[in-house]
Design an enzyme around this catalytic site. Structure first.
Site, PDB file in Angstrom:
ATOM      1  CD  GLU A 419       7.906  -4.497   2.187  1.00  0.00           C
ATOM      2  OE1 GLU A 419       7.895  -3.304   1.717  1.00  0.00           O
ATOM      3  OE2 GLU A 419       8.580  -5.371   1.612  1.00  0.00           O
ATOM      4  CD  GLU A 450      10.036  -6.643  -1.439  1.00  0.00           C
ATOM      5  OE1 GLU A 450       9.435  -5.642  -1.049  1.00  0.00           O
ATOM      6  OE2 GLU A 450      11.068  -6.978  -1.313  1.00  0.00           O
ATOM      7  CD  GLN A 472       4.989  -1.208   0.598  1.00  0.00           C
ATOM      8  OE1 GLN A 472       6.183  -0.796   0.224  1.00  0.00           O
ATOM      9  NE2 GLN A 472       4.787  -1.238   1.987  1.00  0.00           N
ATOM     10  CG  PHE A 473       5.763   0.177  -5.291  1.00  0.00           C
ATOM     11  CD1 PHE A 473       4.552   0.970  -5.733  1.00  0.00           C
ATOM     12  CD2 PHE A 473       6.065   0.506  -4.003  1.00  0.00           C
ATOM     13  CE1 PHE A 473       4.054   2.072  -5.199  1.00  0.00           C
ATOM     14  CE2 PHE A 473       5.832   1.516  -3.176  1.00  0.00           C
ATOM     15  CZ  PHE A 473       4.662   2.333  -3.789  1.00  0.00           C
ATOM     16  CG  HIS A 521       7.826   3.995  -6.013  1.00  0.00           C
ATOM     17  ND1 HIS A 521       8.839   4.839  -5.535  1.00  0.00           N
ATOM     18  CD2 HIS A 521       7.666   3.380  -4.627  1.00  0.00           C
ATOM     19  CE1 HIS A 521       9.594   4.607  -4.584  1.00  0.00           C
ATOM     20  NE2 HIS A 521       8.768   3.921  -3.869  1.00  0.00           N
TER      21      HIS A 521
END
Length: 726
Positions: A419, A450, A472-473, A521
Site C-alpha cells: 500500500e 494485506e 504498513q504496520f 500504528h
C-alpha cells in the site's frame, strides 16, 4: 448402510440396466479417445476414494477427504495445458490424475496411495500429509485449504505478464501460460476468497494482464451449511472484469466444453474468468462423516442418483466411445488394481523421528547465477545526486531506501509491493523514488488488502521472482497472518522442498511513536510470528545494520529460498540523536553495496564486564542511553543487539554474554514476547544471574502516554542496578 457401498452398488446396477440420468450430452468437443481416457481418470479417482476409506479402517491410512462427486474436474485438466499452474481444491484428485495422463505419467495411482498411507516414499509430501500436488505436474501442494490459496494464484497469474518484461532466473511459467485455482461453493464465502476475487476484478478493470481461471465446484453445501440455490451465480456472474462461464460439472462432456471455452478465453484475453461447475458431494465431508446424521436421507439419495460416473457412461455410450460392458469392465478392473496396489501400503516406510518430520521445514538452497552487485555505471545513473550523500550520516529510513535501490539494481527479479509504496513513497518515505526509478512493474501500488499483498508475493515467488512486500504496520499483519502461517511457511514442508515461495516481508513495526495512532500504528506484539516454523525474523535498530541485514535477507530469499520477515522499528526511522539533542549519535553512513550482516550474528557494543544487556529494536536504542547513564554510576555494561529474532542467534549471543549477569530488555509484551525464549535460554545455558524488563501486557495508548506501558531509559537503569547489586 455404508454410503460408499450404496453408491458403488447403484453404479453397477444402473449401468447394467442402462439406467442413466435424464438429459442430453454435448458430444462435439471430446473425441472418443479423450472421453475414454477422461473416464478412466474419473474411475481411478473414485477407486482411490473407496480404497482410502478401507485403508483407514485397516489402520493403513490416516486421513481421507474424497473427490467423489467432483470427478468432472478431470475435464478441466484436459481443457488446460500441463504447464498451466494449478492450485487445487482438496476434492480434485480427478484433475491430478487426468493431468498425469496428459503427461504420460504412469505412477499416479501408486503416488496417491503412498499419500494416503503417509509413506516416506510419497513423492510430494514425503509422508507429512495427504495432499494433492506434484512438481512435474505443475501443481503446488495444498492442505485442506479454505480459500487461502486464491490470493497466491493471483500472484502467480500476475507474474506471467511481469516475466515477459524480464524473465527471472528461476521462472517456470511459459509466456502464454495461465493459472487455475479451484475451490468449493462454501469456500467462496470466505473473506479470503472474496478479497482475492475482488483483487482479480480490480486488476482486470485496470487493464493489467491477469490470466487466471477461477473454478468453483458447487456441490451446494459446506459440510452441513447449505448454499442457497443460485447464490454462486448471483454473486459471481456480474462482477466487473470477471468473465463468467457455467456448466454441469456432473457431465464431463459439458464440463470439458465449458472449461475449454473458459480457458481459451483467459489465454487469449489475459484476463480472469470464473467457471461455475455444478457438482455433488458423495459420502459426506470426510472419512468418518455420517452424512445422514445431519442431512435428510432423501437429499443424500438425490445426490447419489446424480453420480457423475453415470453421466460419463451415458456420454460414452452415446458417443460410441465405449459400451456399458466396457465401462463396467474399466470400473471393476480399476477397483481391483487399486486394491491390489494398496496391499503394499501395509509395509511402506513412515516418518518416525522429529528430525525426519522437520527435514523439509527449511527449504533447500538453490544454484543462482553469480552477481558482483549492482553495475556501478547504472548505479550512478539511478542514484543521481544521492551518491553525494553516501558518506554523510543519515537516519535509518534513508539507508533502508538506498539499500532497496541497490538490491533492485543487483537483482532484476526483485519486486517491491504494498500500500502506497510507489507514487507516495511509503508512509515514512522508505520507498521514495523507487517507483520513478524502476517503474510500476517493479514497484507495485496494491489494494489496501494485506491478504492480497502477501498472496501476490507468494504467487510471484512460485514463478521465480523475489518479492519484497510491505505491510504498513505490524498490527495490519494480523489481517493476513494465515498467508504466512498456512501458506508461505508450509509450502516447503508439504512438498519436501520441491516448491518454495521465497520473499522478504518488510513491516513497519513496534512502538514508541510519539502521540500517533495508538495500538493500530504502535504494535509491540510479534507472538504471531515467533512460533511459525521455518521463517526468519530480522529486526535492525541502526541504519547501517538495516542496510546490511536487508541485503542478507534478500540473499537468504534468493539463494536459500527462505521466507524472511524484516521488522523495521518505526520510531527509529527518523532517529538522529542518542544522548543529547543535536549529537547525531544514532545516524550512520551508508555501507558499501557488498557489505552484509550474516544470519546468526549479534551486535556487540561496549566491553563492560559488570552486565550484559540483551535487547533489539527500540530496546537497543534505549539500552545504549542507559549504558551511558550506568557508566556514570560505575556500572560498565555491554549492550548486545540480537538483530535476528528467529532463529535465535544462540551461539553468538552466549559468546557475547560470557560470564556476565544478564538483563533482557524486550519492548514486546511480557506474555508472548521475545524475552520468554531468552529467559528459557538463560536457564538452559546455566547463566547464574538474569532478569527481564518487558512491556506490560497492554495495548499502546495514543498521546502523552504512548510509552507508559513500554520499557524506558530510566526503567532500564533501575533494572540494571538491581541485577548488578544482586
Amino acid at each position: 448402510m455404508d454410503r460408499v457401498e450404496i453408491v458403488h452398488g447403484n453404479f453397477l446396477r444402473r449401468v447394467a440396466a442402462w439406467d442413466f440420468p435424464v438429459g442430453e450430452t454435448p458430444l462435439g468437443a471430446l473425441t472418443p479417445e479423450m472421453a475414454l481416457e477422461m473416464f478412466e481418470a474419473q474411475v481411478l479417482s473414485r477407486a482411490l476414494d473407496i480404497q482410502s476409506r478401507a485403508m483407514q479402517k485397516a489402520g493403513q491410512g490416516f486421513y481421507t477427504i474424497g473427490s467423489s462427486g467432483h470427478e468432472g474436474m478431470a475435464a478441466v485438466a484436459y481443457a488446460l495445458r500441463p504447464d498451466d499452474m494449478a492450485f487445487l481444491h482438496y476434492r480434485d484428485a480427478a484433475f491430478q490424475i487426468a493431468r498425469a495422463q496428459q503427461t504420460g505419467a504412469t505412477d499416479i495411482m501408486r503416488d496417491m496411495l503412498l499419500s494416503f498411507a503417509c509413506s516416506t516414499e510419497d513423492p510430494i509430501s514425503g509422508g507429512r500429509h495427504k495432499v494433492l500436488g506434484s512438481r512435474k505436474l505443475m501443481i503446488p501442494p495444498q492442505t485442506s485449504t479454505i480459500a487461502s490459496h486464491l490470493p497466491k494464484a493471483i500472484g502467480a497469474a500476475h507474474s506471467i505478464g511481469l516475466a515477459r518484461r524480464g524473465r527471472p532466473e528461476h521462472a517456470v511459467l511459459a509466456r502464454d501460460a495461465i493459472t487455475m485455482c479451484s475451490f468449493g461453493d462454501a469456500s467462496a464465502n470466505h473473506s479470503t476468497a472474496q478479497g482475492a476475487i475482488n483483487a482479480a476484478c480490480w486488476t482486470a478493470v485496470q487493464g493489467i494482464p491477469l490470466p487466471l481461471l477461477f473454478v468453483c465446484e458447487d456441490n451446494g453445501i459446506g459440510i452441513s451449511t447449505k448454499t442457497p440455490t443460485g447464490w454462486i451465480h448471483a454473486s459471481m456472474s456480474q462482477r466487473p472484469g470477471l468473465k463468467y462461464f457455467a456448466a454441469d460439472g456432473l457431465d464431463m462432456f459439458a464440463a470439458f466444453e465449458a472449461a475449454q471455452e473458459a480457458a481459451d478465453w483467459v489465454r487469449v484475453h489475459r484476463k480472469p474468468a470464473f467457471l461455475h461447475l455444478r457438482t455433488v458431494r458423495l459420502y459426506g465431508h470426510a472419512g468418518p462423516d455420517v452424512v445422514t446424521s445431519y442431512l435428510p436421507k432423501a437429499e443424500v439419495e438425490a445426490d447419489e442418483a446424480n453420480d457423475p460416473l453415470l453421466y460419463s457412461v451415458r456420454g460414452l455410450v452415446a458417443s460410441g466411445a465405449a459400451s456399458t460392458e466396457q465401462a463396467l469392465d474399466v470400473y471393476q478392473q480399476t477397483l481391483a488394481s487399486v486394491a491390489k496396489a494398496a496391499e503394499a501400503m501395509a509395509s511402506t516406510p513412515r516418518l518416525q523421528s522429529a528430525a525426519e518430520v522437520m527435514a523439509s521445514i527449511v527449504p533447500p538452497s538453490r544454484a543462482c547465477a553469480p552477481t558482483n552487485g549492482p553495475d556501478e555505471a547504472r548505479r550512478q545513473q539511478v542514484f543521481g545526486s544521492d551518491t553525494a550523500q553516501f558518506d554523510a550520516p543519515q537516519p535509518m529510513s534513508r539507508l533502508i531506501n538506498w539499500a532497496l535501490h541497490d538490491v533492485m539494481l543487483a537483482y532484476s527479479e526483485t519486486v517491491v509491493m504494498g500500500e502506497d509504496v510507489g507514487r507516495k513513497g511509503g508512509n515514512y518515505g522508505v520507498t521514495q523514488k523507487l517507483h520513478g526509478r524502476f517503474g510500476p512493474a517493479r514497484v507495485i501500488d496494491t489494494l489496501l488488502d494485506e491478504t492480497s499483498i502477501l498472496g501476490l508475493a507468494i504467487g510471484m515467488a512460485h514463478n521465480g521472482f523475489i518479492p519484497i512486500p510491505e505491510v504498513q504496520f505490524l498490527a495490519y499483519l494480523h489481517n493476513a497472518e494465515d498467508q504466512l502461517r498456512g501458506e508461505a511457511a508450509t509450502l516447503s514442508f508439504f512438498s519436501q522442498g520441491q516448491w518454495t515461495n521465497p520473499m522478504v516481508l518488510r513491516i513497519s513495526a513496534l512502538g514508541y511513536q510519539k502521540g500517533f495512532g495508538g495500538h493500530f500504528h504502535n504494535d509491540n506484539s510479534i507472538a504471531v510470528l515467533r512460533d511459525i516454523p521455518g521463517i526468519i525474523i530480522a529486526c535492525p535498530s541502526t541504519g547501517d545494520d538495516a542496510a546490511c541485514m536487508l541485503r542478507e535477507a534478500v540473499r537468504l530469499a534468493r539463494e536459500e529460498q527462505r521466507v524472511v520477515v524484516f521488522l523495521e522499528p518505526i520510531a527509529l526511522y527518523p532517529m538522529r540523536d542518542l544522548l543529547e539533542p543535536g549529537d547525531g549519535g544514532w545516524m550512520r553512513t551508508y555501507p558499501a553495496p557488498d557489505q552484509r550482516i550474516s544470519l546468526g550474528s549479534v551486535g556487540v557494543h561496549g566491553a563492560g564486564e559488570d552486565l550484559a544487556i540483551v535487547t533489539y529494536g527500540n530496546g537497543h536504542y534505549l539500552s545504549r542511553q542507559a549504558q551511558h547513564d550506568l557508566a556514570g554510576q560505575g556500572i560498565n555494561a555491554r549492550v548486545i543487539d540480537l538483530r535476528w529474532l528467529a532463529p535465535l542467534p544462540t551461539e553468538a549471543l552466549m559468546q557475547a554474554i560470557g560470564s556476565r549477569p544478564v538483563l533482557i530488555v524486550d519492548e514486546c509484551r511480557r506474555t508472548g514476547g521475545q524475552a520468554e525464549a531468552l529467559m528459557a535460554l538463560m536457564v538452559e545455558q546455566g547463566v547464574a544471574r538474569f532478569a527481564r524488563l518487558t512491556a506490560e501486557d497492554s495495548f499502546i495508548a495514543t498521546g502523552p502516554a504512548y510509552g507508559a506501558t513500554l520499557p524506558s531509559r530510566e526503567g532500564i537503569v533501575a533494572a540494571a542496578q538491581t541485577v548488578v547489586n544482586g
